[in-house]
Design a protein around this motif. Structure first.
Motif, mmCIF file in Angstrom:
data_model
loop_
_atom_site.group_PDB
_atom_site.id
_atom_site.type_symbol
_atom_site.label_atom_id
_atom_site.label_comp_id
_atom_site.label_asym_id
_atom_site.label_seq_id
_atom_site.Cartn_x
_atom_site.Cartn_y
_atom_site.Cartn_z
ATOM 1 N N PHE A 25 80.752 80.284 38.102
ATOM 2 C CA PHE A 25 79.640 80.876 37.369
ATOM 3 C C PHE A 25 79.910 82.300 36.897
ATOM 4 N N VAL A 26 80.880 82.965 37.500
ATOM 5 C CA VAL A 26 81.135 84.363 37.136
ATOM 6 C C VAL A 26 82.510 84.602 36.543
ATOM 7 N N SER A 27 83.423 83.650 36.637
ATOM 8 C CA SER A 27 84.793 83.905 36.206
ATOM 9 C C SER A 27 84.982 83.764 34.700
ATOM 10 N N GLY A 28 84.331 82.801 34.089
ATOM 11 C CA GLY A 28 84.520 82.566 32.668
ATOM 12 C C GLY A 28 85.836 81.864 32.352
ATOM 13 N N TRP A 29 86.523 81.361 33.369
ATOM 14 C CA TRP A 29 87.790 80.668 33.155
ATOM 15 C C TRP A 29 87.547 79.336 32.471
ATOM 16 N N ALA A 30 88.435 78.976 31.565
ATOM 17 C CA ALA A 30 88.318 77.709 30.844
ATOM 18 C C ALA A 30 88.459 76.525 31.796
ATOM 19 N N PHE A 31 89.131 76.750 32.891
ATOM 20 C CA PHE A 31 89.327 75.715 33.902
ATOM 21 C C PHE A 31 87.995 75.144 34.381
ATOM 22 N N PHE A 32 86.983 75.986 34.461
ATOM 23 C CA PHE A 32 85.688 75.558 34.990
ATOM 24 C C PHE A 32 84.739 75.035 33.913
ATOM 25 N N GLU A 33 85.242 74.828 32.703
ATOM 26 C CA GLU A 33 84.394 74.213 31.680
ATOM 27 C C GLU A 33 84.169 72.737 31.978
ATOM 28 N N SER A 34 85.058 72.168 32.778
ATOM 29 C CA SER A 34 84.902 70.787 33.219
ATOM 30 C C SER A 34 83.906 70.751 34.384
ATOM 31 N N LEU A 36 83.582 68.512 36.581
ATOM 32 C CA LEU A 36 84.239 68.040 37.797
ATOM 33 C C LEU A 36 84.761 69.205 38.623
ATOM 34 N N TRP A 37 85.476 70.127 38.003
ATOM 35 C CA TRP A 37 86.054 71.251 38.741
ATOM 36 C C TRP A 37 84.984 72.235 39.199
ATOM 37 N N THR A 38 83.937 72.367 38.417
ATOM 38 C CA THR A 38 82.838 73.238 38.830
ATOM 39 C C THR A 38 82.188 72.693 40.095
ATOM 40 N N TRP A 39 81.824 71.425 40.078
ATOM 41 C CA TRP A 39 81.190 70.819 41.248
ATOM 42 C C TRP A 39 82.111 70.794 42.453
ATOM 43 N N LEU A 40 83.381 70.489 42.234
ATOM 44 C CA LEU A 40 84.342 70.452 43.331
ATOM 45 C C LEU A 40 84.460 71.821 43.996
ATOM 46 N N SER A 41 84.535 72.857 43.195
ATOM 47 C CA SER A 41 84.635 74.216 43.730
ATOM 48 C C SER A 41 83.378 74.594 44.515
ATOM 49 N N VAL A 42 82.221 74.269 43.991
ATOM 50 C CA VAL A 42 80.960 74.603 44.656
ATOM 51 C C VAL A 42 80.820 73.825 45.968
ATOM 52 N N ILE A 43 81.149 72.551 45.953
ATOM 53 C CA ILE A 43 81.017 71.735 47.168
ATOM 54 C C ILE A 43 81.967 72.205 48.254
ATOM 55 N N VAL A 44 83.228 72.442 47.906
ATOM 56 C CA VAL A 44 84.195 72.936 48.901
ATOM 57 C C VAL A 44 83.744 74.295 49.426
ATOM 58 N N GLY A 45 83.257 75.149 48.542
ATOM 59 C CA GLY A 45 82.767 76.456 48.960
ATOM 60 C C GLY A 45 81.609 76.354 49.931
#
Length: 74
Positions: A25-34, A36-45
């Motif tokens: 939510f704060v990085s602005g990286w293109a990686f997190f436009e997906s 899947l990766w957003t949810w995966l990062s939040v869940i692991v966190g």
């Protein structure tokens, strides 16, 4: 649930978990436009934060590990 996480690991888990949960939510990286990766990062966190707060990790218990110097009770 006997605590099996030591103080240092608890701090690392809390900091890493908060970073992983906030990063999409704060990085602005293109990686997190997906989504899947957003949810995966939040869940692991969130899992890291919860295990840090509870000082108990089921995976460590199954492996027979403990970073607080005590054996995991079942």
């Amino acid at each position: 649930m006997t605590p099996n996480i030591g103080t240092r690991e608890r701090i690392v888990r809390l900091v890493a978990g908060l970073l992983l949960a906030a990063l999409p939510f704060v990085s602005g990286w293109a990686f997190f436009e997906s989504a899947l990766w957003t949810w995966l990062s939040v869940i692991v966190g969130l899992v890291l934060v919860v295990t840090g707060i509870l000082r108990f990790c089921p995976a460590w218990c199954m492996l027979g590990c403990a970073t607080n110097g005590k054996a995991c009770g079942r």
